[in-house]
Scaffold this motif. Structure first.
Motif, short mmCIF file in Angstrom:
data_model
loop_
_atom_site.label_atom_id
_atom_site.label_comp_id
_atom_site.label_asym_id
_atom_site.label_seq_id
_atom_site.Cartn_x
_atom_site.Cartn_y
_atom_site.Cartn_z
N ASP A 7 0.82 -1.21 0.00
CA ASP A 7 0.00 0.00 0.00
C ASP A 7 0.86 1.27 0.00
O ASP A 7 0.77 2.11 0.90
N ALA A 8 1.67 1.40 -1.03
CA ALA A 8 2.62 2.52 -1.10
C ALA A 8 1.93 3.88 -1.07
O ALA A 8 2.46 4.84 -0.51
N ALA A 9 0.73 3.98 -1.65
CA ALA A 9 0.04 5.26 -1.72
C ALA A 9 -0.88 5.50 -0.53
O ALA A 9 -1.53 6.55 -0.44
N GLY A 10 -0.98 4.55 0.39
CA GLY A 10 -1.86 4.71 1.54
C GLY A 10 -3.32 4.71 1.15
O GLY A 10 -4.16 5.31 1.83
N ALA A 11 -3.66 3.97 0.08
CA ALA A 11 -5.03 3.96 -0.41
C ALA A 11 -5.83 2.76 0.06
O ALA A 11 -7.04 2.69 -0.18
N ARG A 12 -5.16 1.79 0.72
CA ARG A 12 -5.84 0.56 1.09
C ARG A 12 -5.65 0.25 2.59
O ARG A 12 -5.22 -0.84 2.96
N ALA A 13 -5.97 1.24 3.39
CA ALA A 13 -5.99 1.08 4.85
C ALA A 13 -4.67 0.56 5.42
O ALA A 13 -4.66 -0.15 6.42
N GLY A 14 -3.56 0.91 4.77
CA GLY A 14 -2.26 0.52 5.30
C GLY A 14 -1.76 -0.83 4.82
O GLY A 14 -0.66 -1.24 5.17
N GLY A 15 -2.56 -1.52 4.01
CA GLY A 15 -2.13 -2.80 3.48
C GLY A 15 -2.00 -3.86 4.55
O GLY A 15 -2.62 -3.80 5.61
N GLY A 16 -1.15 -4.88 4.28
CA GLY A 16 -1.00 -5.99 5.21
C GLY A 16 -0.93 -7.29 4.46
O GLY A 16 -0.57 -7.34 3.27
N VAL A 17 -1.28 -8.37 5.12
CA VAL A 17 -1.25 -9.70 4.50
C VAL A 17 -2.67 -10.09 4.12
O VAL A 17 -3.59 -10.05 4.94
N LEU A 18 -2.83 -10.48 2.86
CA LEU A 18 -4.13 -10.82 2.31
C LEU A 18 -4.18 -12.31 1.98
O LEU A 18 -3.19 -12.90 1.56
N ARG B 27 -10.62 -9.02 13.60
CA ARG B 27 -10.96 -8.73 14.99
C ARG B 27 -12.43 -8.33 15.12
O ARG B 27 -13.11 -8.69 16.09
N ALA B 28 -12.94 -7.57 14.16
CA ALA B 28 -14.36 -7.18 14.20
C ALA B 28 -15.25 -8.40 14.08
O ALA B 28 -16.25 -8.53 14.80
N ARG B 29 -14.90 -9.30 13.17
CA ARG B 29 -15.70 -10.52 13.00
C ARG B 29 -15.69 -11.37 14.27
O ARG B 29 -16.73 -11.85 14.72
N GLU B 30 -14.52 -11.53 14.86
CA GLU B 30 -14.41 -12.35 16.06
C GLU B 30 -15.12 -11.70 17.24
O GLU B 30 -15.79 -12.38 18.03
N ALA B 31 -14.99 -10.38 17.36
CA ALA B 31 -15.65 -9.67 18.46
C ALA B 31 -17.16 -9.71 18.31
O ALA B 31 -17.89 -9.83 19.31
N ALA B 32 -17.65 -9.62 17.07
CA ALA B 32 -19.09 -9.70 16.84
C ALA B 32 -19.61 -11.07 17.24
O ALA B 32 -20.68 -11.19 17.86
N ALA B 33 -18.85 -12.11 16.92
CA ALA B 33 -19.26 -13.47 17.28
C ALA B 33 -19.32 -13.64 18.80
O ALA B 33 -20.18 -14.36 19.33
N ARG B 34 -18.40 -12.96 19.51
CA ARG B 34 -18.37 -13.05 20.98
C ARG B 34 -19.32 -12.05 21.64
O ARG B 34 -19.51 -12.10 22.85
N ARG B 35 -19.87 -11.13 20.86
CA ARG B 35 -20.69 -10.04 21.36
C ARG B 35 -19.88 -9.20 22.37
O ARG B 35 -20.39 -8.78 23.41
N LEU C 207 -13.79 -1.59 14.84
CA LEU C 207 -14.51 -0.79 13.85
C LEU C 207 -13.99 0.64 13.78
O LEU C 207 -14.26 1.34 12.80
N ALA C 208 -13.25 1.07 14.77
CA ALA C 208 -12.69 2.42 14.75
C ALA C 208 -11.49 2.51 13.81
O ALA C 208 -11.06 3.61 13.46
N GLU C 209 -10.96 1.38 13.37
CA GLU C 209 -9.81 1.37 12.48
C GLU C 209 -10.27 1.35 11.01
O GLU C 209 -11.39 0.95 10.70
N ALA C 210 -9.38 1.81 10.14
CA ALA C 210 -9.69 1.81 8.71
C ALA C 210 -9.80 0.38 8.21
O ALA C 210 -8.95 -0.46 8.52
N MET C 211 -10.83 0.11 7.43
CA MET C 211 -11.07 -1.23 6.92
C MET C 211 -10.57 -1.38 5.48
O MET C 211 -10.58 -0.42 4.70
#
Length: 259
Positions: free
Chosen positions: A101-112, A150-158, A167-171
């Motif tokens: 994500d060199a241009a910062g257009a994809r929420a900081g990139g990472g491992v997909l 983390r959002a998916r796992e937290a939703a499952a745990r309520r 959810l406060a982080e860029a998706m």
């Protein structure tokens, strides 16, 4: 401990994990293939081993094979990938891709993780390659997963605090349906408390559903999404919030927006 020393220790722990096979346990002779800086964790990994295999079948390629693997896949499948996406490994029917994500257009990139039968369907699962491997191995104290996971796992745990934090982080682009579900769950949890912040969560869920809708389907999708929020709030016992959702849904149906 410095960040560099910490990475060296984490990589050493990965390589010492039972069942991990390094190829070989020596610094990679292959060159980093991009004109972008090699991430520190990736450099630390290749300084210790030129690729590795995990017990679950995850394979990380030797550094000298990254450019060739990426070029082969994109050319073979006629993929219009950004130049800063790099194939780094595979597992069963998944390709493991590092997004710089060199241009910062994809929420900081990472491992997909990308399914081989859907090579435009990127799912971000980790912020770094070492963090990704730690989670695959179940290492205690592993680096936190991507906010989508983390959002998916937290939703499952309520788990309201963890869900709100994720959810406060860029998706990552393409995660709209995941965000819609997670935000709906957050709205429900807040509704159960009678917290009017639930409306903001529901509005985010609506907008995420609309963003994921097919072209030309935004209006009916918005209406359906607000109806789902109304039902969820009512089932949570929050009649006032349900009524507010219903009002926004009516506004959406009349072409006045609704979020």
């Amino acid at each position: 401990m410095s960040a560099a020393s910490d990475l060296v220790s984490r990589v050493a722990a990965l390589l010492a994990h039972p069942g991990v096979e390094a190829r070989p346990r020596a610094a990679s002779a292959g060159a980093w293939p991009l004109d972008l800086a090699e991430p520190p964790d990736v450099a630390a990994l290749y300084a210790a081993a030129d690729g590795l295999a995990l017990p679950d079948g995850t394979q990380i390629l030797p550094r000298g094979e990254l450019a060739r693997a990426t070029a082969w896949l994109t050319e073979e499948r006629s993929l219009d990938w950004a130049h800063d996406l790099l194939v780094v490994g595979e597992r069963e029917d998944l390709v493991i891709v590092l997004d710089l994500d060199a241009a910062g257009a994809r929420a900081g990139g990472g491992v997909l993780e990308v399914p081989t039968d859907g090579l435009a369907s990127f799912q971000r699962v980790a912020r770094s390659l070492v963090g990704y491997l730690e989670r695959r191995l179940g290492v205690a104290g592993a680096e936190a997963a991507s906010p989508e996971v983390r959002a998916r796992e937290a939703a499952a745990r309520r788990d309201l605090p963890a869900l709100a934090e994720a959810l406060a982080e860029a998706m990552y682009p393409g995660a709209e349906r995941q965000v819609a579900h997670a935000a709906l769950t957050l709205g429900v949890l807040l509704s159960e408390r009678g917290d009017e912040a639930a409306l903001d969560a529901f509005a985010r869920s609506v907008e995420a559903r609309v963003a994921a809708a097919a072209r030309g389907a935004a209006a009916p999708e918005r209406l359906a999404a607000w109806r789902a929020c109304e039902i969820a709030a009512r089932e949570a016992g929050a009649e006032a919030i349900a009524a507010a959702c219903a009002a926004r849904g009516r506004g959406a149906g009349e072409g006045r927006g609704g979020a």
